[in-house]
Each structure stands twice: as C-alpha cells, then as structure tokens.
Design a protein around this motif. Structure first.
Motif, PDB file in Angstrom:
ATOM      1  N   VAL A 171      -4.578  52.056  16.551  1.00 18.91           N
ATOM      2  CA  VAL A 171      -5.949  52.467  16.219  1.00 18.91           C
ATOM      3  C   VAL A 171      -6.474  53.464  17.254  1.00 18.91           C
ATOM      4  CG1 VAL A 171      -8.349  51.665  16.086  1.00 18.91           C
ATOM      5  CG2 VAL A 171      -6.569  50.446  14.844  1.00 18.91           C
ATOM      6  N   CYS A 172      -6.331  53.135  18.552  1.00 26.47           N
ATOM      7  CA  CYS A 172      -6.851  54.024  19.603  1.00 26.47           C
ATOM      8  C   CYS A 172      -6.122  55.366  19.614  1.00 26.47           C
ATOM      9  CB  CYS A 172      -6.723  53.361  20.964  1.00 26.47           C
ATOM     10  SG  CYS A 172      -7.882  52.017  21.195  1.00 26.47           S
TER      11      CYS A 172
ATOM     12  N   SER B 179     -17.482  54.385  20.520  1.00 24.56           N
ATOM     13  CA  SER B 179     -17.346  54.971  21.862  1.00 24.56           C
ATOM     14  C   SER B 179     -16.738  56.361  21.824  1.00 24.56           C
ATOM     15  CB  SER B 179     -16.481  54.067  22.749  1.00 24.56           C
ATOM     16  OG  SER B 179     -17.097  52.830  22.954  1.00 24.56           O
ATOM     17  N   LEU B 180     -15.672  56.502  21.040  1.00 27.78           N
ATOM     18  CA  LEU B 180     -14.942  57.774  21.034  1.00 27.78           C
ATOM     19  C   LEU B 180     -15.645  58.858  20.220  1.00 27.78           C
ATOM     20  CD1 LEU B 180     -11.346  56.303  20.722  1.00 27.78           C
ATOM     21  CD2 LEU B 180     -12.254  57.539  22.685  1.00 27.78           C
TER      22      LEU B 180
ATOM     23  N   VAL C 299     -18.966  59.077  19.088  1.00 32.35           N
ATOM     24  CA  VAL C 299     -20.308  59.482  19.522  1.00 32.35           C
ATOM     25  C   VAL C 299     -20.228  60.330  20.793  1.00 32.35           C
ATOM     26  CG1 VAL C 299     -22.585  58.686  20.252  1.00 32.35           C
ATOM     27  CG2 VAL C 299     -21.381  57.471  18.435  1.00 32.35           C
ATOM     28  N   GLY C 300     -19.402  59.903  21.753  1.00 33.26           N
ATOM     29  CA  GLY C 300     -19.255  60.672  22.990  1.00 33.26           C
ATOM     30  C   GLY C 300     -18.725  62.067  22.732  1.00 33.26           C
ATOM     31  N   ALA C 301     -17.652  62.146  21.946  1.00 36.10           N
ATOM     32  CA  ALA C 301     -17.025  63.446  21.653  1.00 36.10           C
ATOM     33  C   ALA C 301     -17.980  64.373  20.903  1.00 36.10           C
ATOM     34  CB  ALA C 301     -15.752  63.227  20.833  1.00 36.10           C
ATOM     35  N   THR C 302     -18.822  63.780  20.046  1.00 35.56           N
ATOM     36  CA  THR C 302     -19.744  64.582  19.234  1.00 35.56           C
ATOM     37  C   THR C 302     -20.934  65.081  20.041  1.00 35.56           C
ATOM     38  OG1 THR C 302     -19.141  63.269  17.290  1.00 35.56           O
ATOM     39  CG2 THR C 302     -21.188  64.525  17.151  1.00 35.56           C
TER      40      THR C 302
ATOM     41  N   LEU D 108     -12.832  53.442  27.015  1.00 38.59           N
ATOM     42  CA  LEU D 108     -12.970  54.312  25.844  1.00 38.59           C
ATOM     43  C   LEU D 108     -14.281  55.105  25.873  1.00 38.59           C
ATOM     44  CD1 LEU D 108     -11.527  51.897  23.169  1.00 38.59           C
ATOM     45  CD2 LEU D 108     -10.509  54.046  23.885  1.00 38.59           C
ATOM     46  N   SER D 109     -15.350  54.493  26.380  1.00 42.88           N
ATOM     47  CA  SER D 109     -16.626  55.225  26.476  1.00 42.88           C
ATOM     48  C   SER D 109     -16.499  56.377  27.465  1.00 42.88           C
ATOM     49  CB  SER D 109     -17.754  54.277  26.907  1.00 42.88           C
ATOM     50  OG  SER D 109     -17.962  53.290  25.926  1.00 42.88           O
ATOM     51  N   ALA D 110     -15.803  56.138  28.571  1.00 43.43           N
ATOM     52  CA  ALA D 110     -15.575  57.201  29.553  1.00 43.43           C
ATOM     53  C   ALA D 110     -14.715  58.307  28.949  1.00 43.43           C
ATOM     54  CB  ALA D 110     -14.901  56.626  30.804  1.00 43.43           C
ATOM     55  N   GLN D 111     -13.696  57.912  28.184  1.00 43.59           N
ATOM     56  CA  GLN D 111     -12.820  58.888  27.525  1.00 43.59           C
ATOM     57  C   GLN D 111     -13.615  59.728  26.528  1.00 43.59           C
ATOM     58  OE1 GLN D 111      -9.590  59.602  27.843  1.00 43.59           O
ATOM     59  NE2 GLN D 111      -9.040  60.641  25.956  1.00 43.59           N
TER      60      GLN D 111
END
Length: 450
Positions: free
Chosen positions: A69-70, A122-123, A125-128, A411-414
């Motif tokens: 998944v990740c 986490s992935l 929202v941060g990336a966007t 994952l939030s940091a990533q």
C-alpha cells in the motif's frame, strides 16, 4: 513466545528514544533498539533470532499489505505531482488563499475530507498542499504537523476508516460485541475518544496563533519566515516542472477513482490504490500529459521515493516484535493495575497505554494486547464500557501521533517533505498538550459517569 524480563524490558525502548534524540536519526535508532532487545534475550546468538524475526515480519500478511500500500501510494502521488495534478490544484487554491493562515486551514480541511486511511491522508494532503504553503514561507515542519494531526485522529473518529474496521474487529474478538456488531460499539465510544477530538481542535487554534508557537516549532517557523529556509528534505527526482496540459481533471479524476475503488464494494486500500494508478496512467496517456514510458518511469520513481519509509516501517515492525517477546506491554500494565480505581481507570488506561504506544511505536498491537486486561477490569469496577474503549483507542491515536518513529509520523514527514526527526520534535508539544486535556476529560467523565 512472551518472556518476562521485568524492568529490563524497558531498556531497548529507552535506548531508542535517547539515541534518536541524540543522533536525530530515527531509522538507525530503531534498528539499534531491536538489536539491543535481541542481545538481552539471546546474548551473542542474537543474530539468529534477529534474522528469524525479520524473515517472519516480512512474511507476515499485514506487513506485506503495508509495504504494498505505501509503495504504491508513492507511485500514485508521483503521478499526481509529475503529471501536474497537484500543481493545478495548488494553483486553484493559491488564487483563493492569500495568507499563511488560510493555506494551513485549507490543509486542515482537506485532511478532514480524506478520512479513509491515515497513510492516504498523510501522503496525499502533504504532497498536494506543500506548493501552496511554500508561497507563504511556511516551514515544512508546520505543514507536517497539520497533516499528521488530521490523519490518525480523523481516521479514529470515522467508523468506515481502516482504523474503525480494525478496532471493531478487535471488539468482536474480545467478546464485547457480537459478530457484525463491533462497528456499533465503536460508534458508541466515539464521543469518548477525547484525544483525537482535542488534537483536531488544537490545529486551527495553533494555525491562528490562539495557541502560540510551542518549542521547536517556534524556531522552525522563525527560520522559514526570516531566511526562507523551509526545512525541505525530499527526493529531487519528483520536483519537476508539471505538464502544460495539466488541469483540474488531472487531479480530481485520479483521486475520485482511487476513493471509489477503495470504498466499493468493500473498503480495500490495496485494491483502491492499484485501480487509482491504472486509471491515472490511462487518463494521462489519453490526455497526452506524458508518454507511456515516462508514466511508467514515474511510477518506479515514486516507488523508489518510498524506500526510506518502507525501511523505517520494517525496522519498526521488528522492534515491536522484540518488545512483545520481552513482555513490555504486560509489564507496564501489571505495574499500573494496583492503582486502578473506578474514578481513575479511564485516565490511567489512556495515560499508561499512551506512554507504551509512544515509546514502542506500536499503536494497533499495544491496544490488542491491552484489551483482554482492560475490559475485565472495567467490568469488575463497574466503569462505562464505551468510555474505556474511548480511552484505549485515544491512547492508540496519541502513540501514532506523537511517536518519533511511528508509521504516521514517518509518512506525514514524507508527504510534507521534511525530516522525520524535525517533524516529530516540533509536533511533540502539541501532542502533549492534547494528551493533557484528554487526561483531564477522562477524569471528569469517570467522576460524573460512575
């Protein structure tokens, strides 16, 4: 096989925390902690056990699911970024958002909407949002905090999230609910999940500075605002100029496809992300966003960008197995048990398991171990069951949120593009503040409900 090592079982976890703070390197600290645990248990033959447990972890169905998944989320997000979907969405928001506060509040709201799973939240929202928040000299640590504070807490409050489904199953397994009735009992306990509720409320208060910048977050924000150094730490391969053909459909259609296939006919994140990638590749190829070969290369680049995260998760799973073998959770619960009264039980359960979950990085596992102890105690003392469930699951949320090396933190940091350690140390004061309020609410609730 669980062995009883007493107070010695605390050593590996204490070692990891001290080493992580001293070295600011979380992956190496967790690996060192696992090695120390096996050294204590097996002496100089520790390598045999370490190799065996690592192999078992890799063969475990849950581990395989998490890795797939990740890794695939990495590919999906790389497509959104390189195809220009994230950029187009960011541009649309930038025209409407004119301040740092509004951009962070928009990040918070987006996190509330993507509630199916904390990994996805986490992935994605941060990336966007990083392209939007960067314009206002927002530190990536602040972005990561906002993302993380809506990921696990939001998933805990939604019954159809991956967390809701897992914990409902645990409630049935422990005989507290009949088969198929676990979700109903989970829903009943939602008003008593004080930590996720408080954590979600603290975010807009921190963003609008009603709650002032605390601890290292103050330093990070000052650095970003005065020097323009946002604390960016990410794979440069994904920081590319987006396609000129990118428009809002390049962002929304893949997200809609991913969410649709995740939820229908049953919630399955792996199927959802596979379908999302397939849909996105076909859509981008048909719209001539990128040639097919470049699309496939982007999927591989996205997978590669997740290797540090996957390494961290695998190390964490091995460390959790080592702690379980040493009987750490049982030791801590047994130590606290004599002090548990009807008035103190919910608060003590929340505090004790928050500490264990925070120090071990195990959120779901610790709660599974604690349930068979906590529920008979609650029954014997006549404490409201949904209140105790709320305290247990809140502890899981705190551990996921606050731990330096939990999957949610990594994952939030990533997703936000900053160092794991920097995110963890800046977020900690806000998590502790939320934990303090939650503890107070459990004391008040137990007093009035007994």
């Amino acid at each position: 096989l669980v062995m009883e090592y007493g107070a010695i079982s605390l050593l590996p976890t204490a070692f990891v925390l001290v080493l992580a703070i001293w070295s600011r390197r979380t992956l190496e600290s967790v690996i060192a902690g696992a090695i120390l645990a096996f050294l204590i248990m097996d002496g100089w033959l520790f390598l045999d056990r370490l190799a065996a447990v690592t192999t078992e972890v890799l063969m475990d169905e849950v581990t395989a699911w998490v890795v797939l998944v990740c890794g695939l989320y990495g590919s999906f997000i790389a497509l959104l970024v390189k195809g220009g979907g994230s950029y187009a969405f960011g541009q649309m928001l930038t025209r409407r958002l004119t301040t740092k506060k509004s951009s962070l509040l928009a990040t918070w709201l987006l996190g509330l909407v993507i509630f199916l799973d904390d990994y996805l939240n986490s992935l994605t929202v941060g990336a966007t949002m990083k392209a939007v928040t960067d314009r206002f000299r927002t530190s990536r640590e602040m972005l990561a905090y906002v993302v993380d504070s809506t990921a696990a807490p939001m998933c805990l409050l939604i019954p159809i999230s991956s967390w809701g489904v897992y914990f409902a199953g645990l409630l049935e397994k422990n005989g507290l609910a009949d088969t198929g009735e676990g979700i109903a009992l989970f829903v009943e306990s939602i008003p008593y999940m004080f930590y996720p509720l408080v954590a979600l409320i603290i975010v807009p208060l921190a963003v609008t500075r009603v709650i002032p910048l605390l601890g290292k977050m103050r330093d990070a924000e000052m650095r970003a605002e005065t020097t323009g150094d946002l604390g960016i730490f990410e794979d440069p391969a994904l920081a590319v100029e987006p396609s000129e053909r990118a428009n809002m459909s390049v962002f929304f259609l893949p997200i809609i496809a991913l969410l649709f296939f995740t939820v229908f006919p049953t919630v399955d994140l792996l199927r959802g992300v596979m379908a999302g990638i397939l849909f996105t590749v076909i859509q981008y190829w048909a719209m001539r966003i990128m040639p097919l070969t470049e699309l496939l290369d982007t999927c591989i680049d996205g997978l590669k960008s997740m290797i540090p995260v996957l390494s961290m998760l695998l190390a964490l799973f091995v460390f959790v197995e080592a702690n379980d073998a040493m009987g750490l959770t049982e030791y801590v619960i047994t130590g606290v048990e004599p002090y548990m009264t009807a008035a103190l039980l919910p608060a003590l359960i929340f505090l004790t398991l928050s500490v264990v979950s925070y120090t071990t990085g195990s959120n779901w596992g610790v709660i599974a171990i604690a349930m068979p102890v906590a529920f008979p105690l609650a029954e014997a003392l006549g404490v409201n069951l949904p209140l105790v469930i709320g305290a247990l699951l809140s502890a899981s949320g705190f551990g996921s949120h606050a731990c330096f090396y939990s999957d949610s933190t990594v994952l939030s940091a990533q997703g936000a593009g900053c160092r794991t350690y920097d995110h963890a140390i800046t977020q900690l004061p806000y998590a502790v503040l939320g934990g303090a309020f939650a503890t107070l609410f459990y004391l008040i609730a137990a007093y009035f409900m007994h």
